[in-house]
Every structure is written in structure tokens, then in C-alpha cells.
Scaffold this active site. Structure first.
Site, PDB file in Angstrom:
ATOM      1  N   PRO A  17       0.787  -1.224   0.000  1.00  0.00           N
ATOM      2  CA  PRO A  17       0.000   0.000   0.000  1.00  0.00           C
ATOM      3  C   PRO A  17       0.825   1.283   0.000  1.00  0.00           C
ATOM      4  O   PRO A  17       1.835   1.379   0.714  1.00  0.00           O
ATOM      5  CB  PRO A  17      -0.797  -0.081   1.308  1.00  0.00           C
ATOM      6  CG  PRO A  17      -0.797  -1.512   1.684  1.00  0.00           C
ATOM      7  CD  PRO A  17       0.403  -2.139   1.064  1.00  0.00           C
ATOM      8  N   ASN A  18       0.382   2.216  -0.788  1.00  0.00           N
ATOM      9  CA  ASN A  18       0.908   3.588  -0.875  1.00  0.00           C
ATOM     10  C   ASN A  18       2.230   3.718  -1.633  1.00  0.00           C
ATOM     11  O   ASN A  18       2.676   4.823  -1.919  1.00  0.00           O
ATOM     12  CB  ASN A  18       1.039   4.224   0.520  1.00  0.00           C
ATOM     13  CG  ASN A  18      -0.293   4.248   1.249  1.00  0.00           C
ATOM     14  OD1 ASN A  18      -1.287   4.679   0.680  1.00  0.00           O
ATOM     15  ND2 ASN A  18      -0.335   3.777   2.478  1.00  0.00           N
ATOM     16  N   ARG A  39       4.895  11.112  -2.729  1.00  0.00           N
ATOM     17  CA  ARG A  39       4.481  10.877  -1.350  1.00  0.00           C
ATOM     18  C   ARG A  39       5.617  11.192  -0.388  1.00  0.00           C
ATOM     19  O   ARG A  39       6.663  10.555  -0.428  1.00  0.00           O
ATOM     20  CB  ARG A  39       4.109   9.407  -1.220  1.00  0.00           C
ATOM     21  CG  ARG A  39       3.878   8.944   0.185  1.00  0.00           C
ATOM     22  CD  ARG A  39       3.906   7.425   0.242  1.00  0.00           C
ATOM     23  NE  ARG A  39       3.570   6.979   1.574  1.00  0.00           N
ATOM     24  CZ  ARG A  39       3.888   5.810   2.077  1.00  0.00           C
ATOM     25  NH1 ARG A  39       4.559   4.942   1.343  1.00  0.00           N
ATOM     26  NH2 ARG A  39       3.543   5.495   3.289  1.00  0.00           N
ATOM     27  N   TYR A  98      10.708   9.472   1.618  1.00  0.00           N
ATOM     28  CA  TYR A  98      10.810   8.371   0.666  1.00  0.00           C
ATOM     29  C   TYR A  98      11.531   8.724  -0.640  1.00  0.00           C
ATOM     30  O   TYR A  98      11.716   7.860  -1.492  1.00  0.00           O
ATOM     31  CB  TYR A  98       9.401   7.834   0.359  1.00  0.00           C
ATOM     32  CG  TYR A  98       8.701   7.306   1.586  1.00  0.00           C
ATOM     33  CD1 TYR A  98       9.232   6.221   2.288  1.00  0.00           C
ATOM     34  CD2 TYR A  98       7.530   7.890   2.066  1.00  0.00           C
ATOM     35  CE1 TYR A  98       8.610   5.732   3.427  1.00  0.00           C
ATOM     36  CE2 TYR A  98       6.890   7.395   3.209  1.00  0.00           C
ATOM     37  CZ  TYR A  98       7.438   6.323   3.876  1.00  0.00           C
ATOM     38  OH  TYR A  98       6.815   5.834   5.002  1.00  0.00           O
ATOM     39  N   ASN A 112       8.491  -4.884  -0.268  1.00  0.00           N
ATOM     40  CA  ASN A 112       8.261  -3.731   0.598  1.00  0.00           C
ATOM     41  C   ASN A 112       6.763  -3.733   0.896  1.00  0.00           C
ATOM     42  O   ASN A 112       5.950  -3.353   0.055  1.00  0.00           O
ATOM     43  CB  ASN A 112       8.676  -2.426  -0.074  1.00  0.00           C
ATOM     44  CG  ASN A 112       8.544  -1.242   0.881  1.00  0.00           C
ATOM     45  OD1 ASN A 112       7.927  -1.350   1.947  1.00  0.00           O
ATOM     46  ND2 ASN A 112       9.122  -0.115   0.501  1.00  0.00           N
ATOM     47  N   ALA A 144       2.913  -0.236   5.122  1.00  0.00           N
ATOM     48  CA  ALA A 144       2.398  -0.263   6.494  1.00  0.00           C
ATOM     49  C   ALA A 144       1.935  -1.652   6.928  1.00  0.00           C
ATOM     50  O   ALA A 144       1.880  -1.941   8.132  1.00  0.00           O
ATOM     51  CB  ALA A 144       1.251   0.737   6.626  1.00  0.00           C
ATOM     52  N   GLU A 190      12.583  -8.722   3.152  1.00  0.00           N
ATOM     53  CA  GLU A 190      11.823  -7.527   3.551  1.00  0.00           C
ATOM     54  C   GLU A 190      12.694  -6.296   3.314  1.00  0.00           C
ATOM     55  O   GLU A 190      13.825  -6.244   3.785  1.00  0.00           O
ATOM     56  CB  GLU A 190      11.477  -7.646   5.038  1.00  0.00           C
ATOM     57  CG  GLU A 190      10.828  -6.402   5.630  1.00  0.00           C
ATOM     58  CD  GLU A 190      10.594  -6.528   7.139  1.00  0.00           C
ATOM     59  OE1 GLU A 190      10.777  -7.632   7.710  1.00  0.00           O
ATOM     60  OE2 GLU A 190      10.251  -5.496   7.750  1.00  0.00           O
ATOM     61  N   HIS A 223      12.746  -1.832   3.129  1.00  0.00           N
ATOM     62  CA  HIS A 223      12.112  -0.538   3.387  1.00  0.00           C
ATOM     63  C   HIS A 223      13.023   0.566   2.890  1.00  0.00           C
ATOM     64  O   HIS A 223      14.243   0.487   3.070  1.00  0.00           O
ATOM     65  CB  HIS A 223      11.872  -0.342   4.891  1.00  0.00           C
ATOM     66  CG  HIS A 223      11.001  -1.405   5.470  1.00  0.00           C
ATOM     67  ND1 HIS A 223       9.647  -1.436   5.287  1.00  0.00           N
ATOM     68  CD2 HIS A 223      11.313  -2.504   6.196  1.00  0.00           C
ATOM     69  CE1 HIS A 223       9.148  -2.508   5.882  1.00  0.00           C
ATOM     70  NE2 HIS A 223      10.142  -3.182   6.433  1.00  0.00           N
ATOM     71  N   ARG A 254      12.051   5.968  13.266  1.00  0.00           N
ATOM     72  CA  ARG A 254      10.859   6.789  13.028  1.00  0.00           C
ATOM     73  C   ARG A 254       9.867   6.630  14.198  1.00  0.00           C
ATOM     74  O   ARG A 254      10.268   6.475  15.324  1.00  0.00           O
ATOM     75  CB  ARG A 254      10.254   6.404  11.675  1.00  0.00           C
ATOM     76  CG  ARG A 254      11.231   6.619  10.505  1.00  0.00           C
ATOM     77  CD  ARG A 254      10.624   6.271   9.183  1.00  0.00           C
ATOM     78  NE  ARG A 254       9.439   7.079   8.925  1.00  0.00           N
ATOM     79  CZ  ARG A 254       8.538   6.802   7.972  1.00  0.00           C
ATOM     80  NH1 ARG A 254       8.729   5.753   7.190  1.00  0.00           N
ATOM     81  NH2 ARG A 254       7.498   7.577   7.794  1.00  0.00           N
TER      82      ARG A 254
HETATM   83  C1  DQA Z   1       8.025   1.759   4.317  1.00  0.00           C
HETATM   84  C2  DQA Z   1       7.951   2.058   5.812  1.00  0.00           C
HETATM   85  C3  DQA Z   1       6.562   1.807   6.356  1.00  0.00           C
HETATM   86  O1  DQA Z   1       6.509   2.106   7.735  1.00  0.00           O
HETATM   87  C4  DQA Z   1       5.564   2.695   5.634  1.00  0.00           C
HETATM   88  O2  DQA Z   1       4.259   2.398   6.084  1.00  0.00           O
HETATM   89  C5  DQA Z   1       5.663   2.594   4.160  1.00  0.00           C
HETATM   90  C6  DQA Z   1       6.983   2.538   3.542  1.00  0.00           C
HETATM   91  C7  DQA Z   1       9.394   2.139   3.718  1.00  0.00           C
HETATM   92  O3  DQA Z   1       9.666   1.718   2.607  1.00  0.00           O
HETATM   93  O4  DQA Z   1      10.168   2.864   4.350  1.00  0.00           O
HETATM   94  O5  DQA Z   1       4.654   2.630   3.450  1.00  0.00           O
HETATM   95  O6  DQA Z   1       7.826   0.369   4.107  1.00  0.00           O
END
Ligand code: DQA
Length: 150
Positions: free
Chosen positions: A12-13, A20, A25, A76, A79, A100, A102, A109
Site C-alpha cells: 500500500p501507498n 508521497r 521516501y 516492501n 504499512a 523484507e 524498506h 521513526r
Molecule cells: C516503508 C515504511 C513503512 O513504515 C511505511 O508504512 C511505508 C513505507 C518504507 O519503505 O520505508 O509505506 O515500508
């Protein structure tokens, strides 16, 4: 290390990368991230998948486990990382190694980001290196290949 198929999955996102919260990011879009991987690892056959939906990510993971001869997944989870037991169980259910990744350092954070429910079932965890996290994830996966395969 040649001939491997690696699936890069984003949750998501992450479709909004570039616009964003660029201070966190970065300004690179997801398309550019994916293109950068293809350029950096010409020997790898990449697949790319992004979804805003937990169930679609799980479906894609099972699909990758069952079909297509994938060697591993760079994920990735956005959230979902912090609360999706369903995604955690799906990763645990497959033999495919999942790394995994990020962009940000989730330990530097907000408190709620410091917990990943998926880390314990992933082959490894990389975070905090921006777009490079994906590249390091691919490297990690390449190193693992042959050790944890179906
Ligand atoms: C993320 C970190 C997560 O906490 C966040 O919700 C994201 C991006 C990152 O790539 O730093 O959507 O996975």
C-alpha cells in the site's frame, strides 16, 4: 548468478513514490525504482507487482510459489509490515525466500513502525537506504539462492 527470476512486490501507498512525503521516501517513482533494478541486474528476470490490498499481495505470493519458476521475492510491504498477520502467515506458508525491504529506517521513526510482524518469517531485512534498499535486497536474495528453494 544468472537465470534467476525475482519478483519485486510493493504494498500500500508505494504506488505514490516520488510524490508521497519525498523528504522521507525520496523523489524516485516506483516505475523508476523498477527500471533501476532492471538496469543494475541485467542477468535477473524481474517481475513487478504493486497493490494497495493485502489480499492481492497474498494472492500474488501464492501464485509466485505455485507458478512461474520464481527464485525469490523482494517485498516492501509498506504499512502492512507493522500489523498484517495475514501477510506474515502467507510468507511463512511459502518456501520462496522473501526479503523484507524498506526505503526508510523503520527503527528511526515513529514507535509504531519499530515493530515488523513479517521480519521473523523473512529471509532477511534491509531498510534505511532509500532506493538502494531494493538493490541490496536483490543482492541478498542472489546470495541465498540455492539454499532455500522448493
Ligand atoms: C516503508 C515504511 C513503512 O513504515 C511505511 O508504512 C511505508 C513505507 C518504507 O519503505 O520505508 O509505506 O515500508
Amino acid at each position: 548468478m544468472s537465470g534467476h527470476k525475482i519478483l519485486v512486490m510493493n504494498g500500500p501507498n508505494l504506488s505514490r513514490l516520488g510524490k508521497r512525503e519525498p523528504e522521507i521516501y525520496g523523489r524516485t517513482t516506483l516505475e523508476e525504482v523498477n527500471e533501476g533494478l532492471e538496469k543494475a541486474f541485467p542477468e535477473v528476470a524481474f517481475g513487478f507487482f504493486q497493490s494497495e490490498h493485502e489480499g492481492e499481495l497474498i494472492d500474488r505470493l501464492f501464485e509466485a510459489e505455485d507458478h512461474g519458476g520464481w527464485s525469490g521475492v523482494v517485498l516492501n510491504a509498506g504499512a502492512l509490515t507493522h500489523y498484517s498477520i495475514a501477510l506474515r502467515d502467507a510468507i511463512s506458508a511459502v518456501k520462496l525466500p522473501v526479503v523484507e525491504v524498506h526505503l526508510s529506517n523503520i527503527y528511526a521513526r515513529e514507535e509504531f513502525r519499530r515493530k515488523s510482524v513479517i521480519s521473523e518469517v523473512c529471509a532477511g531485512v534491509i531498510g534505511g537506504f532509500g532506493v538502494q534498499s531494493y538493490h541490496l535486497g536483490v543482492r541478498g536474495l542472489q546470495g541465498l539462492m540455492g539454499k532455500k528453494k522448493a
